[in-house]
Design a protein around this motif. Structure first.
Motif, mmCIF file in Angstrom:
data_model
loop_
_atom_site.group_PDB
_atom_site.id
_atom_site.type_symbol
_atom_site.label_atom_id
_atom_site.label_comp_id
_atom_site.label_asym_id
_atom_site.label_seq_id
_atom_site.Cartn_x
_atom_site.Cartn_y
_atom_site.Cartn_z
ATOM 1 N N UNK A 44 0.832 -1.206 0.000
ATOM 2 C CA UNK A 44 0.000 0.000 0.000
ATOM 3 C C UNK A 44 0.867 1.258 0.000
ATOM 4 N N UNK A 45 1.883 1.282 0.822
ATOM 5 C CA UNK A 45 2.753 2.459 0.894
ATOM 6 C C UNK A 45 3.535 2.666 -0.396
ATOM 7 N N UNK A 46 3.905 1.612 -1.065
ATOM 8 C CA UNK A 46 4.663 1.720 -2.314
ATOM 9 C C UNK A 46 3.769 2.001 -3.516
ATOM 10 N N UNK A 47 2.454 1.995 -3.324
ATOM 11 C CA UNK A 47 1.541 2.263 -4.418
ATOM 12 C C UNK A 47 1.365 1.084 -5.354
ATOM 13 N N UNK A 48 1.706 -0.104 -4.873
ATOM 14 C CA UNK A 48 1.562 -1.315 -5.676
ATOM 15 C C UNK A 48 0.129 -1.815 -5.627
ATOM 16 N N UNK A 49 -0.569 -1.536 -4.545
ATOM 17 C CA UNK A 49 -1.939 -2.006 -4.349
ATOM 18 C C UNK A 49 -2.802 -0.856 -3.852
ATOM 19 N N UNK A 50 -4.099 -0.996 -4.085
ATOM 20 C CA UNK A 50 -5.068 -0.046 -3.556
ATOM 21 C C UNK A 50 -5.819 -0.712 -2.415
ATOM 22 N N UNK A 51 -6.136 0.016 -1.360
ATOM 23 C CA UNK A 51 -6.787 -0.592 -0.206
ATOM 24 C C UNK A 51 -8.282 -0.841 -0.421
ATOM 25 N N UNK A 52 -8.754 -1.953 0.066
ATOM 26 C CA UNK A 52 -10.191 -2.200 0.111
ATOM 27 C C UNK A 52 -10.782 -1.194 1.108
ATOM 28 N N UNK A 53 -12.056 -0.873 0.979
ATOM 29 C CA UNK A 53 -12.668 0.069 1.926
ATOM 30 C C UNK A 53 -12.511 -0.368 3.388
ATOM 31 N N UNK A 54 -12.649 -1.658 3.660
ATOM 32 C CA UNK A 54 -12.498 -2.142 5.040
ATOM 33 C C UNK A 54 -11.067 -1.969 5.530
ATOM 34 N N UNK A 55 -10.109 -2.133 4.640
ATOM 35 C CA UNK A 55 -8.697 -1.951 5.019
ATOM 36 C C UNK A 55 -8.431 -0.491 5.350
ATOM 37 N N UNK A 56 -8.993 0.416 4.558
ATOM 38 C CA UNK A 56 -8.831 1.849 4.832
ATOM 39 C C UNK A 56 -9.408 2.196 6.203
ATOM 40 N N UNK A 57 -10.553 1.608 6.533
ATOM 41 C CA UNK A 57 -11.168 1.863 7.847
ATOM 42 C C UNK A 57 -10.278 1.350 8.969
ATOM 43 N N UNK A 58 -9.690 0.171 8.801
ATOM 44 C CA UNK A 58 -8.779 -0.373 9.815
ATOM 45 C C UNK A 58 -7.574 0.541 10.004
#
Length: 87
Positions: free
Chosen positions: A45-59
């Motif tokens: 996520x920090x490297x911009x390789x993946x986008x967070x799921x909404x639940x992950x963003x909430x966590x």
């Protein structure tokens, strides 16, 4: 001139996530543990390789202790990142 990668919503989210984590004085390992995520997920996520799921963003918001204004902006970036990561 900005590269295409710098305009990528995943990269923008990654920079914001890193800034919030560093502002909270947390290592990647500490934030991953607080959010219940794997270290590789957080790194991606920090490297911009993946986008967070909404639940992950909430966590992540909860683990970072973001207040309402910051959390709203964080969720907006996360949503754009998630949409750009999906085919």
């Amino acid at each position: 001139m900005e590269s295409r990668r710098e305009n990528d919503p995943r990269e923008t989210f990654g920079r914001a996530l890193r800034a919030h984590r560093q502002g909270a004085r947390l290592t990647q390992e500490e934030l991953a543990a607080r959010a219940g995520l794997g270290i590789r997920t957080l790194s991606d996520l920090e490297r911009g390789v993946a986008g967070p799921r909404p639940a992950t963003a909430a966590l992540l918001c909860t683990a970072l202790g973001l207040g309402r204004p910051a959390a709203e902006g964080f969720h907006a970036l996360a949503g754009a990142s998630w949409r750009s990561a999906r085919p």
